[in-house]
Enzyme design. Structure first.
Site, PDB file in Angstrom:
ATOM      1  N   LYS A 244       2.703  -1.940  12.347  1.00 54.28           N
ATOM      2  CA  LYS A 244       2.749  -3.436  11.672  1.00 54.28           C
ATOM      3  C   LYS A 244       4.402  -3.508  11.703  1.00 54.28           C
ATOM      4  O   LYS A 244       5.293  -2.724  11.525  1.00 54.28           O
ATOM      5  CB  LYS A 244       2.481  -3.020  10.087  1.00 54.28           C
TER       6      LYS A 244
ATOM      7  N   ASP B 290      -1.916   5.693  13.837  1.00 57.50           N
ATOM      8  CA  ASP B 290      -1.928   5.205  12.701  1.00 57.50           C
ATOM      9  C   ASP B 290      -1.606   3.853  12.729  1.00 57.50           C
ATOM     10  O   ASP B 290      -0.401   3.514  12.813  1.00 57.50           O
ATOM     11  CB  ASP B 290      -1.244   5.858  11.610  1.00 57.50           C
ATOM     12  N   HIS B 291      -2.468   2.831  12.660  1.00 53.54           N
ATOM     13  CA  HIS B 291      -2.096   1.349  12.879  1.00 53.54           C
ATOM     14  C   HIS B 291      -1.095   0.822  11.979  1.00 53.54           C
ATOM     15  O   HIS B 291      -0.356  -0.072  12.506  1.00 53.54           O
ATOM     16  CB  HIS B 291      -3.166   0.508  12.885  1.00 53.54           C
TER      17      HIS B 291
ATOM     18  N   HIS C 227      -2.156   6.244   6.102  1.00 56.99           N
ATOM     19  CA  HIS C 227      -1.334   5.034   5.918  1.00 56.99           C
ATOM     20  C   HIS C 227      -0.302   5.423   4.808  1.00 56.99           C
ATOM     21  O   HIS C 227       0.871   5.135   4.874  1.00 56.99           O
ATOM     22  CB  HIS C 227      -2.088   3.771   5.528  1.00 56.99           C
TER      23      HIS C 227
ATOM     24  N   ASP D 126      -9.208   8.087   3.903  1.00 53.60           N
ATOM     25  CA  ASP D 126      -9.252   6.915   4.682  1.00 53.60           C
ATOM     26  C   ASP D 126      -7.878   6.360   4.745  1.00 53.60           C
ATOM     27  O   ASP D 126      -7.512   5.654   5.581  1.00 53.60           O
ATOM     28  CB  ASP D 126     -10.385   6.059   3.955  1.00 53.60           C
TER      29      ASP D 126
HETATM   30  C1  BG6 Z   1      -8.264   1.347   7.970  1.00 54.15           C
HETATM   31  C2  BG6 Z   1      -9.054   1.768   6.846  1.00 54.15           C
HETATM   32  O1  BG6 Z   1      -7.543   2.305   8.396  1.00 54.15           O
HETATM   33  O2  BG6 Z   1      -7.348   0.584   7.174  1.00 54.15           O
HETATM   34  C3  BG6 Z   1      -9.806   0.568   6.095  1.00 54.15           C
HETATM   35  O3  BG6 Z   1     -10.052   2.486   7.390  1.00 54.15           O
HETATM   36  C4  BG6 Z   1      -8.744  -0.294   5.485  1.00 54.15           C
HETATM   37  O4  BG6 Z   1     -10.598   1.015   5.046  1.00 54.15           O
HETATM   38  C5  BG6 Z   1      -7.866  -0.633   6.674  1.00 54.15           C
HETATM   39  O5  BG6 Z   1      -9.490  -1.312   5.091  1.00 54.15           O
HETATM   40  C6  BG6 Z   1      -6.535  -1.458   6.168  1.00 54.15           C
HETATM   41  O6  BG6 Z   1      -6.032  -1.734   7.089  1.00 54.15           O
HETATM   42  P1  BG6 Z   1      -5.103  -3.173   7.168  1.00 54.15           P
HETATM   43  O7  BG6 Z   1      -4.387  -3.373   8.301  1.00 54.15           O
HETATM   44  O8  BG6 Z   1      -5.926  -4.276   6.760  1.00 54.15           O
HETATM   45  O9  BG6 Z   1      -4.226  -2.934   5.820  1.00 54.15           O
END
Ligand code: BG6
Length: 514
Positions: free
Chosen positions: A210, A205-206, A269, A264
């Site tokens: 952060k 989960d990116h 997140h 999503d």
């Molecule tokens: C992704 C979603 O996981 O996270 C996207 O699939 C979203 O829809 C994105 O735009 C948001 O990531 P960040 O790092 O730009 O906040």
């Protein structure tokens, strides 16, 4: 040595090991879906940045695997272009990316073709032999979710997976979405666990990569003065916002229409942010302890599903408006789609620490500002001793973790502005990354790729964590099946006005971050 240190004798831990990966220990990074968006925008730039900063050795092998025909050279040229556009360290026109892209290779196969995987095995062996690499492998699945199972099966069948605990090790990074609901996530976990051990699976989960998200750990558990306030005695409510100004960006409609905001962003997140805000202090900053505490939070979540839906959950869809043609007219979106581009939720973490404290969570596309934050609103002072001066109860204190943009942590409190009059003014005490640290922030994928290479899964998600998050979201999806369609909202606003209703009976309203 202090008596405190005596109580915790030095034990070997990951944090004492170097963050830099040496030439003889570096794994071959195999990216499935190497011609896709994620690889060009995030993964290759992240590897490049780690390489430039010296975290990776000068010689390594990154093998892109995808279904399109391409030579190594084609792939290198494309990735050079991607670096120019997307690398944080500003890979400029004048620089040559040659020394880096010589580490890139390409292999074509379908993702469930046994012959293709046998060929991949030979190709990897060739690359590793000629480069003198140790044969450790990090497989990165940057592909559609329908390929996660088939690729892992094919890796297993082709003998491309080393048993857990043996060298040279194998690890697999799985992108999101991990399942569509609780059942499919459980099935996927079961399928992966037939081939891999849990310790070999890195579910990404990116958001967890952060800087500002990692800083929640540092802030909560590295300071003695805030943690005693993080509970139902002092906190009135918590607001978690993941707001975006973009819509479908001309390319995401087909994917998004099958996904929606709940799957999503909320399932991963937003619920991860909830975990970090609400979890108990872990005994140690190690993967198992962190995962255990996060799972406890998720398992304690209750949704007021007995109450009328509009009082605890609102879903919305953006209509036509300035700069937007309306979700239903976006490319790849069904003209009668009920997919939500906005969700607002009220939920509770029903444990001793948080019982009765509402957590308000919202996310959406085409909103007024791009902002991700966690705002902890404290209770008001119990009585106002300034009434004689004509003042009401002072504004409550708010602690805001601004995840992005303008990364910061700020605490607001009341002061007396200078002058003869006795008044109260709400002022912020701010820590900004920009003002304090001169270096730029690394990208989330840099942190996470390096951690996967180092074998540190602290910032990844364990199987039971994913499933617990799906338990919450699946119960919402179940309610939606018979619910009215999403509320329409105008792009450039904070979402449907119906979302204000979920504060009924609570102090406060949605924040409108600047
Ligand atoms: C992704 C979603 O996981 O996270 C996207 O699939 C979203 O829809 C994105 O735009 C948001 O990531 P960040 O790092 O730009 O906040």
């Amino acid at each position: 040595m202090s008596s405190r240190e005596n109580e915790h004798p030095a034990t070997p831990s990951l944090e004492r090991e170097p963050y830099r990966i040496s030439q003889d220990a570096v794994a071959t990074i195999v990216i499935f879906g190497a011609t896709g968006d994620l690889a060009g925008r995030k993964l290759i730039p992240a590897i490049y940045n780690l390489w430039t900063a010296g975290f990776l050795p000068k010689r390594l092998a990154v093998v892109g695997v995808a279904r399109r025909d391409k030579t190594d050279n084609d792939f290198r040229t494309e990735m050079c272009e991607a670096l120019k556009r997307h690398s944080r360290t500003g890979h400029g026109e004048s620089e040559t990316c040659d020394p880096f892209v010589r580490n890139l290779f390409y292999y074509r196969t379908d993702f469930s073709d046994a012959q293709g995987f046998a060929g991949l095995k030979r190709r990897l062996a060739e690359i590793e032999q000629s480069g003198g690499f140790c044969g450790r492998r990090l497989y990165y699945l940057a592909v559609g979710p329908e390929f996660f199972g088939p690729i892992v099966d094919a890796l297993g069948e082709a003998g491309l997976v080393t048993p857990p605990g043996e060298e040279p090790w194998t690890r697999v990074v799985i992108e999101k979405p991990f399942g569509r609901d609780l059942t499919s996530a459980q099935e996927l976990n079961a399928r992966l666990l037939k081939v891999l051990h849990e310790d070999q699976i890195y579910r990404i989960d990116h958001y967890l990569g952060k800087e500002t998200v990692q800083n929640i750990f540092a802030f909560r558990f590295g300071n003695a003065i805030f943690e005693p306030l993080f509970n139902q005695h002092y906190v009135d409510h918590v607001q978690i916002t993941v707001a975006e100004t973009v819509g479908m960006e001309q390319r995401r409609g087909a994917f998004y229409d099958k996904t929606g905001a709940l799957r999503d962003v909320i399932q991963n997140h937003a619920l991860q942010l909830l975990c970090l805000a609400a979890m108990e202090p872990p005994t140690r900053f190690q993967a198992t302890e962190i995962h255990n505490e996060k799972v406890k939070v998720l398992q304690s979540v209750v949704l007021p599903t007995q109450a009328p839906l509009r009082t605890w959950c609102v879903r919305g869809q953006y209509a036509e408006g300035p700069g937007f043609r309306g979700y239903l007219s976006e490319e790849g979106v069904a003209p009668d789609s009920l997919t939500e581009t906005y969700v607002a939720l009220r939920l509770y973490v029903d444990n001793w620490r948080w019982a009765g404290v509402p957590f308000f969570i919202r996310t959406g596309k085409a909103l007024k500002r791009r902002v991700t934050e966690i705002a902890v609103q404290f209770k008001r002072v119990p009585t106002c001793c300034f009434r004689d001066r004509g003042l009401d109860l002072p504004e409550p204190n708010v602690l805001v973790f601004r995840i992005q943009p303008d990364e910061s942590i700020s605490l607001t409190f009341n002061t007396k502005p200078p002058g003869m009059e006795f008044r109260l003014q709400h002022v912020p005490m701010d820590f900004t990354y920009h003002g304090t640290f001169k270096s730029g922030l690394p990208e989330a994928y840099e942190r996470l790729l390096l951690d996967a290479l180092r074998g540190d899964s602290t910032l990844f998600m364990r199987a039971d964590e994913i499933e617990s998050a799906w338990r919450i979201c699946t119960s919402i999806l179940d309610v939606w099946r018979t619910a009215p369609p999403p509320e329409l909202y105008r792009p450039g606003t904070w979402g449907p006005s119906e979302a204000d209703q979920i504060f009924v009976g609570c102090e406060g309203a949605w924040r409108q971050p600047e």
